[in-house]
Design an enzyme around this catalytic site. Structure first.
Site, mmCIF file in Angstrom:
data_model
loop_
_atom_site.group_PDB
_atom_site.id
_atom_site.type_symbol
_atom_site.label_atom_id
_atom_site.label_comp_id
_atom_site.label_asym_id
_atom_site.label_seq_id
_atom_site.Cartn_x
_atom_site.Cartn_y
_atom_site.Cartn_z
ATOM 1 N N GLY A 191 12.639 9.609 65.169
ATOM 2 C CA GLY A 191 13.479 8.725 65.978
ATOM 3 C C GLY A 191 13.580 7.387 65.275
ATOM 4 N N ASP A 198 20.106 4.097 52.288
ATOM 5 C CA ASP A 198 20.093 4.229 53.755
ATOM 6 C C ASP A 198 19.286 5.426 54.247
ATOM 7 O OD1 ASP A 198 21.820 2.040 53.754
ATOM 8 O OD2 ASP A 198 23.560 3.347 53.557
ATOM 9 N N GLN A 236 18.430 0.205 47.641
ATOM 10 C CA GLN A 236 19.357 1.187 47.079
ATOM 11 C C GLN A 236 18.606 2.515 46.873
ATOM 12 O OE1 GLN A 236 19.606 -2.259 45.627
ATOM 13 N NE2 GLN A 236 20.902 -2.352 47.411
ATOM 14 N N LYS A 276 14.298 3.471 54.462
ATOM 15 C CA LYS A 276 13.187 2.862 53.718
ATOM 16 C C LYS A 276 12.531 1.747 54.530
ATOM 17 C CE LYS A 276 16.175 1.992 50.398
ATOM 18 N NZ LYS A 276 17.333 2.831 50.759
ATOM 19 N N ALA A 330 21.827 -4.329 50.146
ATOM 20 C CA ALA A 330 20.896 -3.513 50.940
ATOM 21 C C ALA A 330 20.985 -3.894 52.418
ATOM 22 C CB ALA A 330 19.476 -3.753 50.451
ATOM 23 N N GLY A 331 20.662 -2.939 53.254
ATOM 24 C CA GLY A 331 20.536 -3.200 54.683
ATOM 25 C C GLY A 331 19.423 -2.310 55.195
ATOM 26 N N HIS A 332 18.293 -2.907 55.533
ATOM 27 C CA HIS A 332 17.122 -2.128 55.949
ATOM 28 C C HIS A 332 16.831 -2.401 57.421
ATOM 29 C CE1 HIS A 332 15.700 -2.109 51.470
ATOM 30 N NE2 HIS A 332 16.861 -1.524 51.647
ATOM 31 N N VAL A 363 14.647 13.726 61.302
ATOM 32 C CA VAL A 363 14.403 15.140 61.610
ATOM 33 C C VAL A 363 14.885 15.407 63.042
ATOM 34 C CG1 VAL A 363 12.608 16.925 61.833
ATOM 35 C CG2 VAL A 363 12.518 15.277 59.948
ATOM 36 N N ASP A 364 14.759 14.402 63.897
ATOM 37 C CA ASP A 364 15.278 14.515 65.271
ATOM 38 C C ASP A 364 16.798 14.723 65.261
ATOM 39 O OD1 ASP A 364 15.195 11.816 64.173
ATOM 40 O OD2 ASP A 364 16.101 11.138 66.044
HETATM 41 P P1 GDP Z 1 17.395 1.871 54.511
HETATM 42 O O1 GDP Z 1 18.507 1.116 53.883
HETATM 43 O O2 GDP Z 1 16.886 2.958 53.636
HETATM 44 O O3 GDP Z 1 16.282 1.001 55.028
HETATM 45 O O4 GDP Z 1 18.046 2.586 55.788
HETATM 46 P P2 GDP Z 1 19.071 1.950 56.852
HETATM 47 O O5 GDP Z 1 18.335 1.049 57.742
HETATM 48 O O6 GDP Z 1 20.285 1.441 56.168
HETATM 49 O O7 GDP Z 1 19.563 3.253 57.612
HETATM 50 C C1 GDP Z 1 18.664 4.104 58.269
HETATM 51 C C2 GDP Z 1 19.087 4.224 59.728
HETATM 52 O O8 GDP Z 1 18.403 5.308 60.324
HETATM 53 C C3 GDP Z 1 18.719 3.014 60.571
HETATM 54 O O9 GDP Z 1 19.687 2.854 61.561
HETATM 55 C C4 GDP Z 1 17.373 3.404 61.175
HETATM 56 O O10 GDP Z 1 17.108 2.751 62.398
HETATM 57 C C5 GDP Z 1 17.586 4.878 61.402
HETATM 58 N N1 GDP Z 1 16.374 5.713 61.333
HETATM 59 C C6 GDP Z 1 15.368 5.655 60.431
HETATM 60 N N2 GDP Z 1 14.523 6.687 60.615
HETATM 61 C C7 GDP Z 1 15.010 7.418 61.642
HETATM 62 C C8 GDP Z 1 14.604 8.627 62.274
HETATM 63 O O11 GDP Z 1 13.611 9.263 61.924
HETATM 64 N N3 GDP Z 1 15.394 9.075 63.311
HETATM 65 C C9 GDP Z 1 16.503 8.415 63.731
HETATM 66 N N4 GDP Z 1 17.208 8.923 64.745
HETATM 67 N N5 GDP Z 1 16.912 7.270 63.145
HETATM 68 C C10 GDP Z 1 16.186 6.792 62.110
HETATM 69 P P1 IMO Z 2 20.041 0.259 50.962
HETATM 70 O O1 IMO Z 2 18.928 -0.520 50.329
HETATM 71 C C1 IMO Z 2 23.852 2.412 50.509
HETATM 72 C C2 IMO Z 2 26.411 1.285 47.138
HETATM 73 C C3 IMO Z 2 27.750 0.703 47.568
HETATM 74 C C4 IMO Z 2 28.631 1.164 46.441
HETATM 75 C C5 IMO Z 2 27.700 1.032 45.228
HETATM 76 C C6 IMO Z 2 27.900 -0.252 44.428
HETATM 77 O O2 IMO Z 2 20.411 -0.201 52.312
HETATM 78 O O3 IMO Z 2 19.788 1.721 50.872
HETATM 79 P P2 IMO Z 2 27.215 -2.790 44.908
HETATM 80 O O4 IMO Z 2 27.654 -3.726 45.988
HETATM 81 O O5 IMO Z 2 25.758 -2.570 44.836
HETATM 82 O O6 IMO Z 2 27.794 -3.151 43.571
HETATM 83 O O7 IMO Z 2 27.908 -1.378 45.305
HETATM 84 O O8 IMO Z 2 26.383 1.074 45.737
HETATM 85 N N1 IMO Z 2 25.212 0.632 47.725
HETATM 86 C C7 IMO Z 2 24.528 1.122 48.756
HETATM 87 N N2 IMO Z 2 24.749 2.188 49.541
HETATM 88 N N3 IMO Z 2 22.744 1.660 50.720
HETATM 89 C C8 IMO Z 2 22.473 0.605 49.931
HETATM 90 O O9 IMO Z 2 21.321 -0.109 50.027
HETATM 91 C C9 IMO Z 2 23.407 0.270 48.918
HETATM 92 N N4 IMO Z 2 23.468 -0.710 47.991
HETATM 93 C C10 IMO Z 2 24.569 -0.465 47.265
HETATM 94 O O10 IMO Z 2 28.161 1.231 48.808
HETATM 95 O O11 IMO Z 2 28.953 2.523 46.585
HETATM 96 MG MG MG Z 3 20.493 0.578 54.228
#
Ligand code: GDP
Ligand code: IMO
Ligand code: MG
Length: 423
Positions: free
Chosen positions: A413, A14, A222, A17, A40-42, A330-331
């Site tokens: 942001g 998270d 991840q 990415k 994953a959740g992107h 950074v914001d």
């Molecule tokens: P990922 O799994 O690595 O793709 O990240 P996630 O999407 O799970 O979580 C990142 C969160 O931060 C999301 O809600 C994005 O919209 C938010 N985000 C990403 N970059 C920035 C940033 O520079 N500033 C702010 N405020 N939010 C950001």
């Molecule tokens: P993204 O791509 C954050 C964590 C789970 C748990 C551990 C094992 O969005 O960054 P699993 O279901 O994979 O067997 O769970 O890994 N986990 C993540 N945490 N972001 C993710 O993906 C994750 N994918 C798995 O919360 O601690």
């Molecule tokens: Mg994520």
């Protein structure tokens, strides 16, 4: 020779990415996911629309970019179909999606087994996403997995029947509900028919593109500290989200790897259990969670939050051979009055910058912090690093100085455009 640029998470996931991939995919011919599944959740925010991708590569929004689900991914077909349908509802054609014939399928018994295993772990839960990831990878390595090429073939029925029969015996032993074999097979045949047209030989496709000099980006899911080998086992996922997983999860050799960007936040966060030294399980952590909206994209769980740990970041830089850093939020960190940065640990009275996921070692380590001034103000529209306020510059300079990897992207942001591309 054309190269594949890679985006990897450096901490516990998270880090943002999705946003970096979306940006890099704009000028790429293909973007490929290499590992993990719908754990994953992107997130990508475009003109007020928020997209959250679990399986579909974040490059999909650029219609000229081929978005490939690589062989290293485990696919829940139901979730994938929902994502495709959601994209279509938002006006996307989704003609640029491709699925590797060698990716593995997450079946309903994997999800049931994930839940059962967590239940049996009782006091030692991992805190998985309960999406069947671990059991699907276990079956892959045990050689009873169902690959996409099997899923869309006539072999599916007998493979699924054998597997469900075996899993039902386990469910019955633990007094759990069993799966209806015929109903499950019929349901999944329907999903196979829907997905068939997206299936390709992704290895041949990638290499043909590389030979044609095409530009490819690889989307890690991840992150490093969740890696099955290098993370804080057993609180990890069941794949290699580090650089090795990029090679095995796509079928490209190391000579094709170009830039390796490590994504991090200006603070840190974690979902699930396990040790996390710079966690602020207090009002600071709560404040960061609220300012950064740190709730899981996949499970909506509140994320544990804390300061940035440069000892762990350096470990991640070493393991993945990072060539650049992408620092998001950074914001967010700039909204605090004072910011702490962990630059070393104290281990048995000595200062050290050695990171290890060995629990006996970590238990003896205490973070050593440096303090910085916050209050960066509104930086969301700044486009050059030199135009950032002095306090932000000092914080970023120090990160670069300690980790010795150049900062290439600065997130200002959540929106697609809130980013400084460092020249
Ligand atoms: P990922 O799994 O690595 O793709 O990240 P996630 O999407 O799970 O979580 C990142 C969160 O931060 C999301 O809600 C994005 O919209 C938010 N985000 C990403 N970059 C920035 C940033 O520079 N500033 C702010 N405020 N939010 C950001
Ligand atoms: P993204 O791509 C954050 C964590 C789970 C748990 C551990 C094992 O969005 O960054 P699993 O279901 O994979 O067997 O769970 O890994 N986990 C993540 N945490 N972001 C993710 O993906 C994750 N994918 C798995 O919360 O601690
Ligand atoms: Mg994520």
């Amino acid at each position: 020779m054309s190269k594949v640029n890679v985006i990897l998470g450096t901490f516990y996931g998270d880090e943002g990415k999705g946003k970096i991939i979306d940006y890099l995919s704009e000028n790429a011919d293909a973007s490929i996911r290499c590992s993990g599944g719908n754990n994953a959740g992107h997130t990508i925010n475009v003109n007020g629309v928020k997209y959250a991708f679990h399986l579909i590569p974040s490059g999909i929004l650029n219609e000229n970019t081929k978005a490939i689900i690589g062989n290293g991914v485990v696919i829940d077909p139901k979730v994938l179909i929902t994502e495709i349908e959601e994209l279509k509802a938002n006006g996307h054609k989704v003609d640029n999606l491709y699925i590797s014939d060698k990716a593995h399928i997450i079946m309903p018994y994997h999800i049931m087994m994930d839940r059962l295993q967590e239940e049996l772990r009782a006091g030692n839960k991992i805190g998985t996403t309960a999406r069947g990831i671990g059991p699907a990878y276990s079956d892959k390595y045990e050689r009873s997995g169902i690959r996409v090429e099997d899923f869309i073939s006539e072999r599916f029925e007998s493979l699924a029947r054998d597997n469900i029969m075996k899993k039902n015996k386990i469910f019955s032993m633990y007094g759990k509900e069993e799966l209806d074999i015929d109903k499950t097979i019929e349901e999944y045949k329907g999903y196979a028919n829907y997905l068939r047209k997206y299936v390709v030989d992704s290895v041949d496709m990638l290499h043909t593109m590389l030979e044609e000099g095409k530009n490819i980006v690889c989307e890690g899911a991840q992150a490093t500290l969740l890696d099955i080998d290098f993370g804080n086992y057993p609180f990890v996922t069941s794949s290699n989200p580090t650089i090795g997983g990029v090679l095995t999860g796509t079928g490209i050799g190391p000579k094709y790897i170009g830039e390796v960007y490590g994504v991090l936040k200006a603070y840190s966060s974690k979902v699930g259990e396990g040790m996390y030294l710079t966690e602020q399980n207090n009002e600071i952590g709560d404040l960061i969670r609220e300012l950064g909206h740190e709730y899981g994209t996949t499970t909506k769980r509140p994320r544990r939050c804390g300061w940035l740990d440069l000892v762990a970041l350096k470990y991640s830089a070493r393991l993945n051979g990072l060539t650049g850093l992408a620092i998001n939020h950074v914001d967010t960190i700039g909204k605090l009055d004072k910011i702490k940065l962990c630059v070393a640990y104290e281990y048995k009275g000595e200062r050290t910058t050695r990171f290890s996921t060995n629990m006996d070692y970590l238990k003896e380590c205490t973070p050593i912090y440096e303090e910085f001034d916050g209050n960066f103000g509104d930086i969301s529209n700044i486009k050059r690093r030199e135009d950032l306020p002095e306090n932000a510059k000092k914080y970023l300079d120090r990160i670069e100085e300690v980790v010795k990897v150049p900062i290439k992207f600065i997130g200002t942001g959540a929106d697609r455009d809130n980013m400084i591309i460092v020249k």
